[in-house]
Design an enzyme around this catalytic site. Structure first.
Site, PDB file in Angstrom:
ATOM      1  CG  PHE A   1      14.459  -2.510   2.120  1.00  0.00           C
ATOM      2  CD1 PHE A   1      15.751  -2.174   1.740  1.00  0.00           C
ATOM      3  CD2 PHE A   1      14.135  -3.856   2.208  1.00  0.00           C
ATOM      4  CE1 PHE A   1      16.701  -3.154   1.473  1.00  0.00           C
ATOM      5  CE2 PHE A   1      15.085  -4.840   1.938  1.00  0.00           C
ATOM      6  CZ  PHE A   1      16.363  -4.484   1.572  1.00  0.00           C
TER       7      PHE A   1
ATOM      8  CG  ASP B   1       7.340  -4.794  -0.148  1.00  0.00           C
ATOM      9  OD1 ASP B   1       7.118  -5.772   0.600  1.00  0.00           O
ATOM     10  OD2 ASP B   1       8.486  -4.469  -0.512  1.00  0.00           O
TER      11      ASP B   1
ATOM     12  CE  LYS C   1      12.335  -8.904   6.141  1.00  0.00           C
ATOM     13  NZ  LYS C   1      12.229  -7.938   5.046  1.00  0.00           N
TER      14      LYS C   1
HETATM   15  C1  LIG Z   1      12.897  -7.650   3.810  1.00  0.00           C
HETATM   16  C2  LIG Z   1      12.104  -6.897   2.816  1.00  0.00           C
HETATM   17  C3  LIG Z   1      12.239  -7.136   1.432  1.00  0.00           C
HETATM   18  C4  LIG Z   1      13.298  -8.052   0.870  1.00  0.00           C
HETATM   19  O1  LIG Z   1      13.115  -9.359   1.233  1.00  0.00           O
HETATM   20  P1  LIG Z   1      14.298 -10.439   0.965  1.00  0.00           P
HETATM   21  O2  LIG Z   1      13.663 -11.736   1.362  1.00  0.00           O
HETATM   22  O3  LIG Z   1      15.436 -10.037   1.839  1.00  0.00           O
HETATM   23  O4  LIG Z   1      14.639 -10.364  -0.457  1.00  0.00           O
HETATM   24  C5  LIG Z   1      11.394  -6.472   0.574  1.00  0.00           C
HETATM   25  N1  LIG Z   1      10.457  -5.608   1.041  1.00  0.00           N
HETATM   26  C6  LIG Z   1      10.312  -5.355   2.358  1.00  0.00           C
HETATM   27  C7  LIG Z   1       9.238  -4.424   2.797  1.00  0.00           C
HETATM   28  C8  LIG Z   1      11.135  -5.980   3.288  1.00  0.00           C
HETATM   29  O5  LIG Z   1      11.009  -5.696   4.584  1.00  0.00           O
END
Ligand SMILES: *Cc1c(COP(=O)(O)O)cnc(C)c1O
Length: 414
Positions: free
Chosen positions: A154, A239, A268
């Site tokens: 994701f 990521d 986050k």
């Molecule tokens: C939550 C998340 C995103 C997206 O972040 P947003 O602030 O919602 O755009 C991208 N990568 C990972 C691994 C995430 O958990």
């Protein structure tokens, strides 16, 4: 307003993109939150791995208050003191040399994708011009723009990060997707090796997959991935939007695996609950971002970065990493023990305070029942209960959580 009034207003005016639970949370402190009708909840969701320091950590609150009185927003046309200071803190505590700030995880990944493309475009044109260059396309650099990402990954909801996300359910209805992303199974270096072509530019991976079900790689996976990228001339992008900032018991998840990326994205947990995103990179790669190549109006604004400084200092100075390791282990063991008693628990896995409990049944009803009993937990990928409490959670709070969870698990019939 009471809960019902807030729900009515939401239904009337908010675009219906979220499947919301029928509660409205209006106040929080530490690991507790309260709804508009005054009901208390123990929070093992923490704003989806955002509120790592607990709700309304006093140092973050103070930093926001002080900064709000001084300067809320200016522009990246000018230098911004807390932005530069937060960048220093992040670089000094990681592999990175340079930071680019934005406002979310998706934006941080967008920056990583754009930087990857630019990095290869900036590379000297090969001595033998490729056929397309002979046809008069005046584009310098190597013809590399394909990014290999993982199934069940994701990376966000913007058009590029949606294409990077290896899950059809998020992409459906939004095609055509941005081209040049391909997906391979997570934790499978051979699959990456087989996917590499002359167009491959980078491998993008969450060191531990969050949304996809708390998937933990083998000890050697990321190291082997790095070696492969090095051998083939690809960039490695981590990521860490979800697993960074202490979530796994180290400041960054990659530290568990003895390997560093070329680019890393954060968001986050970075600013104690304030919206922020950040892309970190080595000098070698970051040098392709020159004036005019990328920008964000709000990126690195004084308010968010002041909160970020307070948050990262609190994580490092208040023993949160140690607490995360200790209580994470305690929680993992407690959840493991449940497996013997409840045959519908398939697997329990995690690192620090990101723990998944995979079920053979749907988790939605369990989450709802827990909520009614004053416990917030999350379910991802339909059958995986995800435990992502604030890093300050205590063993006593874990015991409280377990009591409610067990009372619900007891009622499950399979
Ligand atoms: C939550 C998340 C995103 C997206 O972040 P947003 O602030 O919602 O755009 C991208 N990568 C990972 C691994 C995430 O958990």
């Amino acid at each position: 307003m009471n809960t019902q009034e807030i729900i009515n207003l939401t239904t009337k005016y908010i675009a219906n993109t979220y499947n919301r639970f029928p509660i409205a949370l209006v106040r929080g402190k530490g690991c507790k939150v309260w709804d508009a009708d005054g009901k208390e909840y123990l929070d093992f969701v923490a704003g989806l791995a955002v509120c790592n320091l607990g709700h309304c950590h006093p140092k973050v609150v103070k930093a926001i208050q002080e900064q709000a009185e001084k300067l809320i927003h200016i522009s990246n046309l000018y230098h911004i003191e807390p932005q530069a200071q937060l960048a220093e803190l992040l670089c000094k505590n990681s592999f990175a040399d340079k930071a680019f700030f934005c406002n979310s995880g998706a934006e941080a990944n967008e920056a990583a994708i754009k930087l990857t493309r630019k990095y290869f475009k900036d590379k000297p044109v090969p001595a033998e011009p490729a056929p397309h260059l002979m046809r008069g396309i005046k584009q310098g650099g190597e013809n590399k723009f394909q990014i290999i990402t993982m199934e069940k990954s994701f990376h966000g909801r913007t058009m590029a990060t949606l294409a990077a996300t290896g899950q059809k359910k998020f992409q459906q209805g939004f095609e055509p997707l941005l081209e040049k992303f391909i997906y391979v199974p997570f934790n499978d270096v051979k699959a990456v090796a087989n996917a590499i072509t002359s167009q491959s530019a980078a491998v993008m991976v969450e060191p531990i997959q969050g949304e996809g079900g708390v998937n933990i790689p083998s000890e050697s996976y990321l190291k082997e991935l790095k070696a492969l990228c090095k051998e083939k001339g690809l960039l490695l992008i981590f990521d860490e939007v979800q697993v960074g900032m202490g979530r796994t018991g180290k400041l960054f998840a990659y530290e568990h695996y003895g390997v560093t990326p070329d680019i890393m994205t954060l968001a986050k947990g970075l600013a104690g609950g304030v919206a922020i995103g950040c892309m970190l990179a080595t000098d070698e790669v970051a040098k392709s971002f020159v004036p005019g190549t990328h920008a964000s109006t709000f990126g690195g604004n004084p308010l968010a970065t002041a909160a970020g400084i307070a948050a990262i200092k609190a994580v490092l100075e208040e023993g949160m990493l140690e607490n995360c390791q200790k209580v994470g282990k305690y929680l993992l063991e407690k959840l493991h023990k449940l497996k013997a008693e409840y045959p519908f628990i398939k697997e329990v896995r995690g690192k620090g305070l990101i723990i998944g409990m995979e079920l053979t049944v749907s988790g939605a009803d369990i989450v709802r029942a827990c909520m009614e009993k004053g416990l917030l937990i999350n379910c991802t990928s339909d059958t995986i209960l995800r435990f992502i409490p604030p890093l300050i959670v205590t063993e006593k709070e874990v015991d409280e959580m377990m009591k409610i969870l067990i009372s619900i698990l007891k009622t499950i019939k399979v």
